[in-house]
Design a protein around this motif. Structure first.
Motif, short mmCIF file in Angstrom:
data_model
loop_
_atom_site.label_atom_id
_atom_site.label_comp_id
_atom_site.label_asym_id
_atom_site.label_seq_id
_atom_site.Cartn_x
_atom_site.Cartn_y
_atom_site.Cartn_z
N ASN A 265 63.45 37.48 -74.39
CA ASN A 265 64.35 36.71 -73.54
C ASN A 265 65.56 36.17 -74.27
N LEU A 266 66.08 36.98 -75.20
CA LEU A 266 67.30 36.56 -75.88
C LEU A 266 68.41 37.53 -75.50
N TYR A 267 69.61 37.24 -76.01
CA TYR A 267 70.74 38.09 -75.67
C TYR A 267 70.81 39.24 -76.68
N PRO A 268 70.50 40.47 -76.24
CA PRO A 268 70.41 41.58 -77.20
C PRO A 268 71.75 41.92 -77.85
N ARG B 273 69.48 23.10 -89.73
CA ARG B 273 68.34 23.64 -88.98
C ARG B 273 68.40 25.16 -88.91
N LEU B 274 69.61 25.68 -88.77
CA LEU B 274 69.81 27.12 -88.70
C LEU B 274 69.24 27.80 -89.95
N GLU B 275 69.64 27.27 -91.11
CA GLU B 275 69.18 27.85 -92.37
C GLU B 275 67.67 27.74 -92.48
N ARG B 276 67.16 26.56 -92.11
CA ARG B 276 65.73 26.32 -92.23
C ARG B 276 64.95 27.30 -91.34
N LEU B 277 65.42 27.45 -90.10
CA LEU B 277 64.68 28.32 -89.17
C LEU B 277 64.79 29.79 -89.56
N LEU B 278 65.97 30.20 -90.05
CA LEU B 278 66.13 31.58 -90.50
C LEU B 278 65.16 31.87 -91.63
N ASP B 279 65.05 30.90 -92.52
CA ASP B 279 64.16 31.05 -93.66
C ASP B 279 62.70 31.07 -93.20
N PHE B 280 62.39 30.13 -92.33
CA PHE B 280 61.07 29.95 -91.76
C PHE B 280 60.59 31.23 -91.06
N ALA B 281 61.48 31.84 -90.30
CA ALA B 281 61.13 33.05 -89.55
C ALA B 281 61.39 34.31 -90.37
N GLY C 218 60.05 44.66 -83.00
CA GLY C 218 59.30 43.83 -82.05
C GLY C 218 58.88 42.50 -82.64
N GLY C 219 58.33 42.55 -83.86
CA GLY C 219 57.85 41.33 -84.49
C GLY C 219 58.99 40.37 -84.79
N MET C 220 60.12 40.92 -85.26
CA MET C 220 61.27 40.06 -85.59
C MET C 220 61.85 39.42 -84.33
N LYS C 221 61.84 40.19 -83.23
CA LYS C 221 62.34 39.63 -81.97
C LYS C 221 61.53 38.39 -81.59
N LYS C 222 60.21 38.53 -81.73
CA LYS C 222 59.34 37.41 -81.36
C LYS C 222 59.61 36.20 -82.25
N PRO D 208 52.86 35.34 -77.07
CA PRO D 208 53.93 35.57 -78.05
C PRO D 208 53.70 36.77 -78.94
N THR D 209 52.47 37.27 -79.02
CA THR D 209 52.23 38.36 -79.97
C THR D 209 51.84 39.66 -79.29
N THR D 210 51.96 39.71 -77.97
CA THR D 210 51.61 40.95 -77.28
C THR D 210 52.60 42.04 -77.68
N GLY D 211 52.08 43.18 -78.06
CA GLY D 211 52.95 44.29 -78.45
C GLY D 211 53.50 44.17 -79.85
#
Lengths: 375, 332
Positions: B94-97, B122-130, B145-149, B169-172
């Motif tokens: 559900n993001l903007y592709p 927060r941006l840096e933290r979340l990018l790192d986190f994910a 697929g995993g990165m999208k999630k 959140p982890t289907t597929g």
């Protein structure tokens, strides 16, 4: 209502249009539509060739034919030697119009009598046929009056009042009734209804992607979302409006007598009205395909036929007149024609402007009432 | 407020929550309480009403009947108040592709009014986190697929919500990314975020603090994974039937049919080429099972006694529910 959040939506929407490579297309499409429609629908028929069967071959008949081809509307084409020959040409679609001058044409006229000149036209092409008939009729009348005056003048010196009616047509605002002058401003108005379809498509896109659901689950307000989504299309629409006006003047040589500033202001008002209407429709639309088809059905076609471009609104049945008035394009056609050709100012265009403002407010109110942050 | 009271505070509560779509009863009188800091798992088959429940709890769909409160706000009347407190990740991507990873994050930061230096941090933290830092300029549509999630999760976290809704959140997603995703959830859990997550995977259900088993729009069981596993009385014998003449499903069916009718057998589930036999007393019943199979010219391999896992418990409980329902229909 936060400007910052609205702006975030604007920036995002601009990115979508830029990424899709569609920004240029979105700006140019109205221009292309205006040009194509204007060229295709232009009814200025020039240089229709008329075949001649001159059975008189007198000086006067020659002069009559010269008079006919004085303007560029028709040209005297080939000359037939017999009626049968001309008939054969008609059958093989080689010619579309024939004028037959009877023997004794010159003599009769000089003697003060009247003669019958025959025009034969190909009825399978009524537009050209009608054009030829009108042209020949008016030229013959002028020639007849002139000839009558000469004859009278020779026998007795009388003035102009010897001819009972002197019909002089004055075509105000558009001398020569140049068809393009009426058509191009109307097509410009039609072309500028297209950005409303982009708005519908942009809103449907979010529903289709599922991003609408996510955005609904955030504190982003309805107003922030809708205004943010619509603003970029207002900006693109204004660029189209400028390009279309330039093309009307430069390509189609249509005069632009009114104020350009008022033109821009009224374009803006028109976008507000048509975009608000698009927002109302978007509430019921879930996919982009439906948005685009529906947009064409709601905006382009009714506007073409109901906005009083080809058929006068006054001669429509009452319910159609009502529908016509509900279309922002109807007022806008009156505005572009009045502004460009008549050079009308705000005082003359006030009613149309008020109708646009009113429908913008009504449609916006309906969309805010009906648009819910619910899936 | 002591930290214990804080922990026990109910943050999501539904009373008789019901959603009807024309003829379909998607959610049927759901009663649910989720406490602060819990990882609450909604487990159930497709079409059980999980997504509809999420939508109602995210205040983007009104219930037909009943009510729900989130963080003390009513989902119907105070919808906009709720939205500051939740992060909602829907089931479909559900993001903007066409926007980059970073642009997606910035958009959500902006609409949550996270600004300036705070936004950048927060941006840096979340990018790192994910683990998306090196992909920050890649378009979201071009991610795996995993990165999208993970990006979708990061977008839900930009405003640091107290409650997270994660709809499958982890289907597929591949197993490695799945594990990684749950490690991220564990660290969020450790920080005190309340997580409501739906999943079709039982190994994930076992990682929840509490699980609600959803069946046909209702929660049939709601408890900790251990207690749910405990609901299956007795023990479980796992065995692989062998046969010289029967193969595949035929062999499995034959073995199940002959075991089912023995004494002390509660339930037999097929599991690939394994049978899971629930019995009152494994020591007493296992030899009897082997003898019975031998009488039918079948052998066994790898017989062992284990405790039932979520998967078996889930199947058993759903089956029990379906039987009860069928009986109810017959009675009426």
């Amino acid at each position: 209502m936060s400007l910052r959040k609205t702006w975030a939506v604007v920036v995002k929407e601009m990115r979508h249009t830029r990424r899709g490579g569609s920004m240029l297309i979105l700006v140019l499409i109205p221009l292309l539509v205006m040009i194509v429609f204007s060229v295709a629908l232009a009814q200025d028929i020039k240089g229709v060739s008329i075949t001649v069967l001159d059975r008189d071959k007198s000086a006067l008949s020659r002069r009559f034919l010269m008079t006919l081809s004085n303007s560029q509307d028709v040209v005297i084409g080939r000359e037939a030697q017999s009626y049968g020959q001309a008939e054969g040409w008609f059958d093989r679609s080689l010619i579309k119009a024939l004028i037959v001058i009877p023997p004794g044409f010159g003599e009769t006229l000089v003697g003060g009598g009247s003669v019958a000149v025959q025009i034969v036209v190909d009825g399978t092409d009524p537009t050209t046929a009608g054009h030829v008939i009108t042209h020949v009729a008016s030229r013959s009348q002028a020639f007849g009056i002139e000839q009558a005056m000469r004859t009278l003048g020779r026998t007795a010196p009388v003035g102009l009042d010897a001819v009972p009616i002197d019909l002089r047509v004055r075509e105000w605002y558009n001398p020569g009734l140049r068809n393009l002058n009426g058509l191009v401003p109307a097509m410009l108005a039609i072309a500028l209804t297209l950005p409303a379809i982009n708005v519908m498509s942009a809103l449907a896109r979010e529903r289709e992607l599922g991003t609408m659901e996510i955005v609904f689950a955030t504190p982003l307000g309805r107003g922030e979302l809708l205004i943010g989504k619509v603003l970029p299309y207002v900006a693109l629409g204004m660029i189209s409006a400028v390009l279309c006006a330039l093309a009307a003047v430069a390509v189609f040589k249509v005069p632009f007598r009114g104020s350009f500033f008022i033109y821009l202001a009224l374009c803006l008002l028109f976008f507000l009205a048509s975009f608000s209407m698009a927002m109302v429709l978007s509430i019921f639309i879930r996919t982009q395909a439906v948005a685009i088809l529906g947009g064409m059905l709601v905006f382009i076609f009714p506007s073409l036929f109901l906005a009083g471009i080809f058929y006068p609104i006054g001669s429509m049945p009452p319910e159609m007149q009502m529908e016509s008035q509900m279309l922002p394009a109807t007022s806008f056609v009156a505005i572009t024609r009045g502004l460009m050709i008549k050079g009308q100012g705000l005082d003359s265009l006030r009613n149309q402007a008020l109708i646009l403002l009113g429908s913008a407010l009504v449609y916006a109110a309906i969309s805010i009432k009906l648009f819910k942050k619910r899936v | 407020m002591s930290s214990n009271e804080h922990r026990n505070q109910v943050v999501i509560s539904t009373t008789n929550l019901t959603k009807r779509f024309r003829k379909v009863l998607a959610v049927d009188g759901l009663n649910l309480e989720v406490r602060r800091g819990e990882v609450f798992g909604l487990v159930g088959p497709d079409g059980a009403g999980k997504t509809t429940t999420f939508r109602m709890l995210a205040a983007i769909m009104n219930p037909t009947e009943g009510e729900a409160t989130v963080s003390g706000f009513d989902t119907r009347r105070q919808a906009e108040d709720i939205k500051h407190h939740i992060g909602y990740m829907a089931q479909q991507f559900n993001l903007y592709p066409d926007l980059s990873v970073e642009e997606n994050l910035i958009f959500f930061a902006d609409i949550f009014d996270v600004r300036g230096a705070e936004r950048e941090a927060r941006l840096e933290r979340l990018l790192d986190f994910a683990r998306l830092t090196e992909f920050r300029n890649r378009r979201a549509g071009h991610l795996s697929g995993g990165m999208k999630k993970k990006l979708a999760l990061a977008c839900c976290l930009i405003h640091e919500p107290e409650i997270l809704y994660l709809d499958e959140p982890t289907t597929g997603v591949d197993p490695v990314s799945r594990r990684e995703f749950w490690d991220i959830l564990s660290s969020l859990h450790a920080r005190g975020t309340t997580i409501l997550v739906s999943t079709p995977y039982m190994d994930e259900a076992e990682r929840c603090s509490r699980v609600g088993l959803v069946y046909e729009g209702r929660i049939i069981v709601c408890d900790t994974p251990d207690n749910i596993k405990g609901m299956i009385e007795g023990e479980m014998i796992e065995l692989r039937p062998t046969s010289a003449t029967l193969f595949g499903v035929g062999r499995m069916r034959q073995a199940r049919e002959v075991i089912k009718v023995l004494d002390g057998i509660r339930e037999v589930q097929m599991f690939g080429d394994l049978l899971h036999v629930f019995v009152d007393d494994a020591g007493r019943r296992a030899p009897e099972i082997e003898r019975t199979l031998q009488r039918h010219d079948m052998g066994t391999e790898g017989t062992r006694v284990t405790s039932p896992r979520m998967e078996e418990a889930y199947i058993s409980l759903v089956r029990r529910q379906a039987t009860q329902e069928a009986e109810k229909v017959e009675e009426s």
